[in-house]
Design a protein around this motif. Structure first.
Motif, PDB file in Angstrom:
ATOM      1  N   ILE A 134       7.583  -0.435  -6.400  1.00  0.00           N
ATOM      2  CA  ILE A 134       7.392   0.165  -4.926  1.00  0.00           C
ATOM      3  C   ILE A 134       8.315   1.227  -4.511  1.00  0.00           C
ATOM      4  O   ILE A 134       7.878   2.600  -4.187  1.00  0.00           O
ATOM      5  CB  ILE A 134       7.241  -0.976  -3.434  1.00  0.00           C
ATOM      6  CG1 ILE A 134       6.198  -1.891  -3.980  1.00  0.00           C
ATOM      7  CG2 ILE A 134       7.063  -0.083  -2.554  1.00  0.00           C
ATOM      8  CD1 ILE A 134       6.134  -3.030  -3.118  1.00  0.00           C
ATOM      9  N   TRP A 153      -5.152  -0.650  -3.230  1.00  0.00           N
ATOM     10  CA  TRP A 153      -3.927  -1.086  -3.744  1.00  0.00           C
ATOM     11  C   TRP A 153      -3.916  -0.591  -5.240  1.00  0.00           C
ATOM     12  O   TRP A 153      -2.965  -0.287  -5.676  1.00  0.00           O
ATOM     13  CB  TRP A 153      -3.644  -2.692  -3.388  1.00  0.00           C
ATOM     14  CG  TRP A 153      -2.357  -3.114  -4.019  1.00  0.00           C
ATOM     15  CD1 TRP A 153      -1.027  -2.680  -4.190  1.00  0.00           C
ATOM     16  CD2 TRP A 153      -2.245  -4.290  -4.803  1.00  0.00           C
ATOM     17  NE1 TRP A 153      -0.133  -3.196  -4.749  1.00  0.00           N
ATOM     18  CE2 TRP A 153      -0.665  -4.333  -5.279  1.00  0.00           C
ATOM     19  CE3 TRP A 153      -2.880  -5.366  -5.192  1.00  0.00           C
ATOM     20  CZ2 TRP A 153      -0.317  -5.213  -6.039  1.00  0.00           C
ATOM     21  CZ3 TRP A 153      -2.258  -6.471  -5.931  1.00  0.00           C
ATOM     22  CH2 TRP A 153      -1.230  -6.551  -6.378  1.00  0.00           C
ATOM     23  N   THR A 163      -2.480   2.637  -6.001  1.00  0.00           N
ATOM     24  CA  THR A 163      -1.063   2.886  -5.715  1.00  0.00           C
ATOM     25  C   THR A 163      -0.164   3.132  -6.899  1.00  0.00           C
ATOM     26  O   THR A 163      -0.415   2.635  -7.919  1.00  0.00           O
ATOM     27  CB  THR A 163      -0.450   1.963  -4.911  1.00  0.00           C
ATOM     28  OG1 THR A 163      -0.500   0.649  -5.399  1.00  0.00           O
ATOM     29  CG2 THR A 163      -1.277   1.539  -3.561  1.00  0.00           C
ATOM     30  N   HIS A 164       0.963   3.700  -6.797  1.00  0.00           N
ATOM     31  CA  HIS A 164       1.920   3.918  -7.828  1.00  0.00           C
ATOM     32  C   HIS A 164       2.270   2.318  -8.452  1.00  0.00           C
ATOM     33  O   HIS A 164       2.450   2.121  -9.757  1.00  0.00           O
ATOM     34  CB  HIS A 164       3.034   4.568  -7.389  1.00  0.00           C
ATOM     35  CG  HIS A 164       4.009   4.875  -8.398  1.00  0.00           C
ATOM     36  ND1 HIS A 164       3.871   5.486  -9.656  1.00  0.00           N
ATOM     37  CD2 HIS A 164       5.539   3.958  -8.648  1.00  0.00           C
ATOM     38  CE1 HIS A 164       5.157   5.385 -10.435  1.00  0.00           C
ATOM     39  NE2 HIS A 164       5.738   4.544  -9.860  1.00  0.00           N
ATOM     40  N   ASN A 165       2.583   1.642  -7.431  1.00  0.00           N
ATOM     41  CA  ASN A 165       3.175   0.181  -7.938  1.00  0.00           C
ATOM     42  C   ASN A 165       2.424  -0.394  -8.843  1.00  0.00           C
ATOM     43  O   ASN A 165       2.630  -1.222  -9.567  1.00  0.00           O
ATOM     44  CB  ASN A 165       3.842  -0.542  -6.539  1.00  0.00           C
ATOM     45  CG  ASN A 165       2.971  -1.149  -5.861  1.00  0.00           C
ATOM     46  OD1 ASN A 165       2.316  -1.879  -6.016  1.00  0.00           O
ATOM     47  ND2 ASN A 165       2.422  -0.422  -4.873  1.00  0.00           N
ATOM     48  N   TYR A 172       9.417   7.156  -2.844  1.00  0.00           N
ATOM     49  CA  TYR A 172       9.060   6.014  -1.692  1.00  0.00           C
ATOM     50  C   TYR A 172      10.378   5.477  -1.327  1.00  0.00           C
ATOM     51  O   TYR A 172      11.090   4.809  -2.233  1.00  0.00           O
ATOM     52  CB  TYR A 172       8.074   5.172  -2.281  1.00  0.00           C
ATOM     53  CG  TYR A 172       7.534   4.208  -1.065  1.00  0.00           C
ATOM     54  CD1 TYR A 172       6.425   4.554  -0.611  1.00  0.00           C
ATOM     55  CD2 TYR A 172       8.106   3.050  -0.820  1.00  0.00           C
ATOM     56  CE1 TYR A 172       6.054   3.996   0.657  1.00  0.00           C
ATOM     57  CE2 TYR A 172       7.628   2.306   0.133  1.00  0.00           C
ATOM     58  CZ  TYR A 172       6.647   2.724   0.968  1.00  0.00           C
ATOM     59  OH  TYR A 172       5.998   1.893   2.175  1.00  0.00           O
ATOM     60  N   LEU A 187       0.819  -1.212   0.141  1.00  0.00           N
ATOM     61  CA  LEU A 187       0.038  -0.018   0.039  1.00  0.00           C
ATOM     62  C   LEU A 187       0.880   1.296  -0.020  1.00  0.00           C
ATOM     63  O   LEU A 187       0.366   2.408   0.060  1.00  0.00           O
ATOM     64  CB  LEU A 187      -0.875  -0.199   1.393  1.00  0.00           C
ATOM     65  CG  LEU A 187      -2.177  -1.130   1.209  1.00  0.00           C
ATOM     66  CD1 LEU A 187      -2.797  -0.759   2.650  1.00  0.00           C
ATOM     67  CD2 LEU A 187      -3.186  -0.954  -0.015  1.00  0.00           C
ATOM     68  N   GLU A 188       2.058   1.086   0.128  1.00  0.00           N
ATOM     69  CA  GLU A 188       2.995   2.237   0.047  1.00  0.00           C
ATOM     70  C   GLU A 188       2.862   3.232   1.054  1.00  0.00           C
ATOM     71  O   GLU A 188       3.019   4.291   1.125  1.00  0.00           O
ATOM     72  CB  GLU A 188       3.134   2.957  -1.298  1.00  0.00           C
ATOM     73  CG  GLU A 188       3.419   1.872  -2.432  1.00  0.00           C
ATOM     74  CD  GLU A 188       3.242   2.789  -4.038  1.00  0.00           C
ATOM     75  OE1 GLU A 188       2.841   3.658  -3.985  1.00  0.00           O
ATOM     76  OE2 GLU A 188       3.713   2.062  -4.856  1.00  0.00           O
ATOM     77  N   LYS A 189       2.833   2.710   2.342  1.00  0.00           N
ATOM     78  CA  LYS A 189       2.306   3.485   3.489  1.00  0.00           C
ATOM     79  C   LYS A 189       3.807   4.096   4.023  1.00  0.00           C
ATOM     80  O   LYS A 189       4.678   3.348   3.797  1.00  0.00           O
ATOM     81  CB  LYS A 189       1.479   2.852   4.497  1.00  0.00           C
ATOM     82  CG  LYS A 189       0.375   2.488   4.108  1.00  0.00           C
ATOM     83  CD  LYS A 189      -0.635   3.851   3.704  1.00  0.00           C
ATOM     84  CE  LYS A 189      -2.151   3.474   3.053  1.00  0.00           C
ATOM     85  NZ  LYS A 189      -2.888   4.881   2.720  1.00  0.00           N
TER      86      LYS A 189
END
Length: 631
Positions: free
Chosen positions: A384, A522, A525-527, A389, A198-200
């Motif tokens: 990711i 998700w 998200t960017h990934n 990030y 989730l790139e948190k």
């Protein structure tokens, strides 16, 4: 060399650096080979601007509390290739009176130094193993002016590591998934896995540093190809204009974890997860409502697919009592089942899964058109750690500003200074490694991370295979089934199946096995958008669906019951009360002459009675509504 940006590096090792602690100037570079700045000598204290935090990373906060320690850290590249520089530092201290040659600037009773390797390849464990031996020999000389051994180390490493392939045991050396899963996180490791997807903003906290970086990098090793090829752009950050911008009340040279404490941010709604063996938590589900609707991916060009989508702001009122009501009806349809509790089977059965192969080799790698990373045929590693990030296995106090830098969209970072943990509002999740707790304040994020029944089966399956048949402590984790490579293969299968399932746009039940709220978050998200923007023909070989999907059984009810009890606040309080009562029973039995065996029997009876009580729905808790039954 890397530092001048003109010559091509001769080998994987860029520099050998010695960092010491000066009683007046604090942490400083004392030696570098080749020189960090080519125009200066190897004994220069000057640093390239982008590497101004190097001394504080190599010689960490509170290092004086330990005789030796090891640090992994990342530095930005000095050239335009935007490739990460991987640092491994071995710290030691020695009594000043033991030195054969005592220099004039040695005024303290102990001398603290670190020997550091800056490399272009992420072979952390392999470099650490070699560096520890050289550091020990360097200190045994008891004369730090003897630098010939350091020059020999540079030549030896560039000779031995040249041509080393980034795969297999060399990459994962020192990252024991067996120990991490067995003794630390158990089921919560899947939550950490989803947090990174989730790139948190995820912060790990513990001392000493070797335990911190070992845990963090072990979690990242669960992602196929991540350590080998996914961290190339993970340290592209901007330094402050001056180190003096650090708060004046803090000593930038040496800040111990016990110094300069701030008032912690308190919040009555803060969720704490206890994943230790004594409480075996995985996550505190604070919400059990229906997730937001899945955002379907647009059938447009790759450029259009990468356009950002507005995040969901749906945040229904959550209630702790929804999870404290241990009603089996929480296992109704919504996670891939066809019916409700009436479909429970009398006997539990193992889900039929395909045992994955080892992920040691990734096959042919190609340059990702969008991510810029070297990807395998499945589009892994996911992008990711790109576009702001960060992955910082260890963060110095001088880098604290990165937590609130608007150019940093997220991070997975490690820290030993308590100031990082106290300022939890700067992170989405704080992982206390010592207490094995995950702190999450946002109820919406807790809902996204709620484990579905299929997820609980997956976690329970891993835990059973990792912990069973532990007869020889020296051989634990070395075999295939239940070993490190086996665990990574299971997570590779999980991620492959997850990606394949997201391609099934009209099958909500299939996605619900992974938690619909998580899938919806998700997909924006960017990934995921980068992965979805390209075609990956090899994904046609992957069967969509959760590896542990299937009809519910009595075992699932027990699993959900146990999971809910362990993670609800009421369950924790009652569990502590039972432990206290059990101790009292034993002590009372001894006082009146009752045998210890009889007292333990009484304690077991008390615990059995307690679990029977918990199996009944709470009287004071409202019955879960129709939306809560989705989980």
């Amino acid at each position: 060399m890397e530092s001048c940006g003109k010559e091509e590096p001769k080998g994987p090792v860029l520099h050998i650096v010695v960092v010491g602690f000066h009683h007046k100037r604090g942490c400083q570079v004392e030696f570098s080979y080749p020189p960090l700045i080519p125009a200066e000598g190897h004994d220069s204290n000057n640093l390239p601007e982008k590497w101004k935090y190097l001394p504080f990373l190599a010689l960490p906060d509170g290092a004086h509390n330990y005789q030796e320690d090891t640090v992994y850290f990342h530095l930005p590249s000095l050239n335009e290739e935007m490739k990460c520089v991987y640092g491994v530092s071995c710290y030691r201290q020695i009594e000043a009176k033991a030195l054969k040659v005592r220099q004039a600037d040695v005024t303290r009773e102990t001398v603290q130094k670190s020997v550091c390797v800056l490399s272009r390849v992420p072979l952390y464990g392999l470099i650490q193993a070699k560096l520890q031996l050289i550091t020990h020999a360097y200190f045994e000389e008891k004369d730090f002016s003897q630098i010939s051994i350091l020059k020999e180390l540079y030549d030896h490493m560039n000779g031995s590591l040249r041509g080393t392939t980034l795969e297999g045991s060399q990459v994962y050396l020192g990252k024991s998934l067996f120990l991490t899963l067995s003794f630390t996180y158990t089921k919560a490791v899947l939550i950490l896995f989803k947090l990174v997807l989730l790139e948190k903003k995820v912060l790990f906290y513990v001392s000493p540093v070797n335990r911190l970086v070992g845990t963090l990098m072990t979690v990242l090793s669960l992602f196929p190809g991540m350590i080998e090829h996914g961290l190339a752009d993970s340290s592209h950050y901007h330094c402050k204009s001056s180190i003096s911008e650090t708060p004046e009340s803090l000593d930038p040279a040496r800040i111990s974890p016990s110094a300069g404490e701030l008032n912690p941010k308190t919040d009555s709604k803060t969720d704490i997860i206890d994943a230790t063996d004594r409480e075996s938590s995985a996550f505190d589900h604070s919400d059990n409502h229906t997730s937001v609707a899945d955002q379907s991916q647009p059938s447009a060009s790759p450029q259009d697919r990468l356009q950002p989508h507005p995040p969901s702001h749906t945040s229904p009122d959550s209630s702790e009592s929804d999870w404290e009501t241990l009603d089996p009806s929480v296992l109704e349809a919504g996670e891939g089942s066809e019916g409700s509790v009436k479909h429970l089977e009398a006997e539990s059965g193992e889900p039929i899964t395909v045992q994955p192969k080892s992920v040691t080799g990734q096959g042919q790698l190609t340059q990702g058109l969008v991510s810029g990373l070297e990807e395998d045929q499945y589009g892994l590693p996911l992008a990711i750690f790109t576009k702001g990030y960060l992955c910082l296995p260890y963060m110095a106090l001088q880098q604290h500003h990165l937590l609130s830098d608007v150019r940093v969209r997220g991070f997975v970072a490690g820290a030993t200074n308590i100031l990082f943990r106290q300022q939890r509002h700067l992170s989405d999740a704080v992982i206390d490694v010592e207490e094995a707790r995950i702190h999450v304040d946002d109820p919406e994020l807790r809902r996204m991370l709620s484990l579905s029944t299929a997820d609980l089966r997956f976690s329970d399956f891993l835990l059973k295979h990792v912990t069973e048949n532990r007869e020889d402590v020296f051989l634990d984790g070395t075999g295939w089934e239940g070993g490190d490579e086996w665990i990574r293969a299971q997570f590779a299968l999980y991620l492959h199946s997850l990606l394949a399932s997201t391609l099934q746009q009209d099958n909500e039940k299939l996605l619900a096995d992974y938690s619909s709220a998580f899938i919806s978050a998700w997909k924006i998200t960017h990934n995921y958008r980068v992965w979805f923007s390209n075609k990956h023909p090899a994904m046609a070989e992957i069967t969509p669906g959760h590896p542990f999907q299937g009809q519910y059984s009595v075992a699932d009810v027990k699993l959900r019951l146990s999971h809910s009890v362990q993670n609800s606040e009421r369950g924790k309080k009652l569990g502590n009360a039972v432990i206290t009562t059990s101790r009292s029973v034993v002590q009372t039995g001894k006082a009146v002459g009752q045998s210890v065996g009889g007292a333990l029997t009484s304690a077991k009876s008390a615990m059995s009675s307690w679990f029977s009580t918990l199996a009944q729905p709470a009287v004071t808790s409202p019955a879960p509504d129709s939306t809560a039954s989705k989980q």
